[in-house]
Design a protein around this motif. Structure first.
Motif, PDB file in Angstrom:
ATOM      1  N   ASP A  21     -14.095  -6.506  -4.330  1.00  0.00           N
ATOM      2  CA  ASP A  21     -13.457  -5.943  -5.296  1.00  0.00           C
ATOM      3  C   ASP A  21     -13.362  -4.254  -5.264  1.00  0.00           C
ATOM      4  O   ASP A  21     -12.250  -3.440  -5.716  1.00  0.00           O
ATOM      5  CB  ASP A  21     -13.852  -6.458  -6.633  1.00  0.00           C
ATOM      6  N   LYS A  22     -14.587  -3.504  -5.046  1.00  0.00           N
ATOM      7  CA  LYS A  22     -14.584  -2.205  -5.100  1.00  0.00           C
ATOM      8  C   LYS A  22     -13.697  -1.553  -3.979  1.00  0.00           C
ATOM      9  O   LYS A  22     -13.090  -0.664  -4.221  1.00  0.00           O
ATOM     10  CB  LYS A  22     -15.795  -1.608  -5.004  1.00  0.00           C
ATOM     11  N   ALA A  23     -13.565  -2.148  -2.965  1.00  0.00           N
ATOM     12  CA  ALA A  23     -12.983  -1.700  -1.710  1.00  0.00           C
ATOM     13  C   ALA A  23     -11.388  -2.028  -2.132  1.00  0.00           C
ATOM     14  O   ALA A  23     -10.560  -0.985  -1.718  1.00  0.00           O
ATOM     15  CB  ALA A  23     -13.100  -2.686  -0.479  1.00  0.00           C
ATOM     16  N   LEU A  24     -10.848  -3.059  -2.580  1.00  0.00           N
ATOM     17  CA  LEU A  24      -9.605  -3.074  -3.143  1.00  0.00           C
ATOM     18  C   LEU A  24      -9.238  -2.033  -4.251  1.00  0.00           C
ATOM     19  O   LEU A  24      -8.079  -1.567  -4.159  1.00  0.00           O
ATOM     20  CB  LEU A  24      -9.298  -4.358  -3.716  1.00  0.00           C
ATOM     21  N   GLN A  25     -10.078  -1.936  -5.158  1.00  0.00           N
ATOM     22  CA  GLN A  25     -10.042  -0.935  -6.216  1.00  0.00           C
ATOM     23  C   GLN A  25      -9.783   0.531  -5.660  1.00  0.00           C
ATOM     24  O   GLN A  25      -8.775   1.097  -6.206  1.00  0.00           O
ATOM     25  CB  GLN A  25     -11.059  -0.890  -7.421  1.00  0.00           C
ATOM     26  N   GLU A  26     -10.610   0.887  -4.838  1.00  0.00           N
ATOM     27  CA  GLU A  26     -10.354   2.209  -4.156  1.00  0.00           C
ATOM     28  C   GLU A  26      -9.138   2.355  -3.344  1.00  0.00           C
ATOM     29  O   GLU A  26      -8.427   3.182  -3.453  1.00  0.00           O
ATOM     30  CB  GLU A  26     -11.640   2.566  -3.057  1.00  0.00           C
ATOM     31  N   ALA A  27      -8.809   1.062  -2.697  1.00  0.00           N
ATOM     32  CA  ALA A  27      -7.374   1.473  -1.936  1.00  0.00           C
ATOM     33  C   ALA A  27      -6.551   1.511  -2.861  1.00  0.00           C
ATOM     34  O   ALA A  27      -5.485   2.419  -2.483  1.00  0.00           O
ATOM     35  CB  ALA A  27      -7.369   0.300  -0.982  1.00  0.00           C
ATOM     36  N   VAL A  28      -6.305   0.910  -3.993  1.00  0.00           N
ATOM     37  CA  VAL A  28      -5.123   0.705  -4.837  1.00  0.00           C
ATOM     38  C   VAL A  28      -5.173   2.296  -5.674  1.00  0.00           C
ATOM     39  O   VAL A  28      -4.156   2.760  -5.755  1.00  0.00           O
ATOM     40  CB  VAL A  28      -5.234  -0.318  -6.073  1.00  0.00           C
ATOM     41  N   LYS A  29      -6.293   2.704  -5.954  1.00  0.00           N
ATOM     42  CA  LYS A  29      -6.376   4.216  -6.562  1.00  0.00           C
ATOM     43  C   LYS A  29      -6.012   4.907  -5.771  1.00  0.00           C
ATOM     44  O   LYS A  29      -5.119   5.975  -6.174  1.00  0.00           O
ATOM     45  CB  LYS A  29      -7.987   4.350  -6.991  1.00  0.00           C
ATOM     46  N   GLU A  30      -6.193   5.173  -4.396  1.00  0.00           N
ATOM     47  CA  GLU A  30      -5.592   6.051  -3.426  1.00  0.00           C
ATOM     48  C   GLU A  30      -4.128   5.780  -3.297  1.00  0.00           C
ATOM     49  O   GLU A  30      -3.352   6.957  -3.161  1.00  0.00           O
ATOM     50  CB  GLU A  30      -6.582   5.865  -1.991  1.00  0.00           C
ATOM     51  N   ALA A  31      -3.757   4.604  -3.122  1.00  0.00           N
ATOM     52  CA  ALA A  31      -2.406   4.446  -3.073  1.00  0.00           C
ATOM     53  C   ALA A  31      -1.612   4.916  -4.273  1.00  0.00           C
ATOM     54  O   ALA A  31      -0.480   5.400  -3.841  1.00  0.00           O
ATOM     55  CB  ALA A  31      -2.062   2.967  -2.751  1.00  0.00           C
ATOM     56  N   ALA A  32      -2.281   4.939  -5.269  1.00  0.00           N
ATOM     57  CA  ALA A  32      -1.407   5.096  -6.705  1.00  0.00           C
ATOM     58  C   ALA A  32      -1.420   6.530  -6.703  1.00  0.00           C
ATOM     59  O   ALA A  32      -0.241   7.359  -7.366  1.00  0.00           O
ATOM     60  CB  ALA A  32      -2.108   4.653  -7.953  1.00  0.00           C
ATOM     61  N   ALA A  33      -2.346   7.366  -6.152  1.00  0.00           N
ATOM     62  CA  ALA A  33      -2.455   8.849  -6.062  1.00  0.00           C
ATOM     63  C   ALA A  33      -1.361   9.439  -5.181  1.00  0.00           C
ATOM     64  O   ALA A  33      -0.842  10.496  -5.330  1.00  0.00           O
ATOM     65  CB  ALA A  33      -3.872   9.348  -6.022  1.00  0.00           C
ATOM     66  N   SER A  34      -1.277   8.776  -4.281  1.00  0.00           N
ATOM     67  CA  SER A  34      -0.451   9.244  -2.988  1.00  0.00           C
ATOM     68  C   SER A  34       0.920   8.650  -2.751  1.00  0.00           C
ATOM     69  O   SER A  34       1.735   9.072  -2.175  1.00  0.00           O
ATOM     70  CB  SER A  34      -1.107   9.031  -1.716  1.00  0.00           C
ATOM     71  N   GLN A  35       1.068   7.461  -3.256  1.00  0.00           N
ATOM     72  CA  GLN A  35       2.223   6.750  -3.111  1.00  0.00           C
ATOM     73  C   GLN A  35       3.266   6.209  -4.257  1.00  0.00           C
ATOM     74  O   GLN A  35       4.021   5.489  -4.170  1.00  0.00           O
ATOM     75  CB  GLN A  35       1.985   5.245  -2.061  1.00  0.00           C
ATOM     76  N   GLY A  37       5.643   5.354  -7.010  1.00  0.00           N
ATOM     77  CA  GLY A  37       7.105   5.478  -6.959  1.00  0.00           C
ATOM     78  C   GLY A  37       7.755   5.527  -5.516  1.00  0.00           C
ATOM     79  O   GLY A  37       8.835   5.657  -5.459  1.00  0.00           O
ATOM     80  N   GLY A  38       6.953   5.328  -4.742  1.00  0.00           N
ATOM     81  CA  GLY A  38       7.357   5.244  -3.097  1.00  0.00           C
ATOM     82  C   GLY A  38       7.832   3.810  -2.834  1.00  0.00           C
ATOM     83  O   GLY A  38       7.829   2.929  -3.732  1.00  0.00           O
ATOM     84  N   ASP A  39       8.312   3.783  -1.612  1.00  0.00           N
ATOM     85  CA  ASP A  39       9.024   2.594  -1.082  1.00  0.00           C
ATOM     86  C   ASP A  39       7.938   1.427  -1.042  1.00  0.00           C
ATOM     87  O   ASP A  39       6.662   1.676  -0.513  1.00  0.00           O
ATOM     88  CB  ASP A  39       9.257   2.660   0.303  1.00  0.00           C
ATOM     89  N   ARG A  40       8.236   0.435  -1.625  1.00  0.00           N
ATOM     90  CA  ARG A  40       7.194  -0.732  -1.807  1.00  0.00           C
ATOM     91  C   ARG A  40       6.490  -1.136  -0.501  1.00  0.00           C
ATOM     92  O   ARG A  40       5.299  -1.473  -0.265  1.00  0.00           O
ATOM     93  CB  ARG A  40       7.954  -2.035  -2.381  1.00  0.00           C
TER      94      ARG A  40
END
Length: 79
Positions: A21-35, A37-40
């Protein structure tokens, strides 16, 4: 004792799931910060590439699509 009796105990299972869960949360957090509104498809690829090396026999399920959709549509705000 048979091979079906060889399993992680409940404490180990809980730790494994918590770490996942922590790995998923970190990946989602990083994606939200950098991606956000971007292409799905790009968001999905980003999440996949972040998570795949962290797991043995990784196969993304509907969760990755759900979070990629939320990030690309701006529904998920980075903290």
């Amino acid at each position: 004792m048979g091979i079906d009796d060889v399993k992680w105990n409940d404490q180990a299972r809980e730790k494994i799931l918590s770490d996942a869960d922590k790995a998923l949360q970190e990946a989602v957090k990083e994606a939200a910060a950098s991606q956000s509104g971007g292409d799905r498809d790009q968001v999905y690829k980003f999440l996949f590439e972040k998570l795949q090396p962290q797991f043995v026999d990784f196969e993304p399920g509907p969760d990755l699509s759900k979070y990629a959709d939320a990030i690309s549509s701006g529904e998920f705000a980075a903290e």
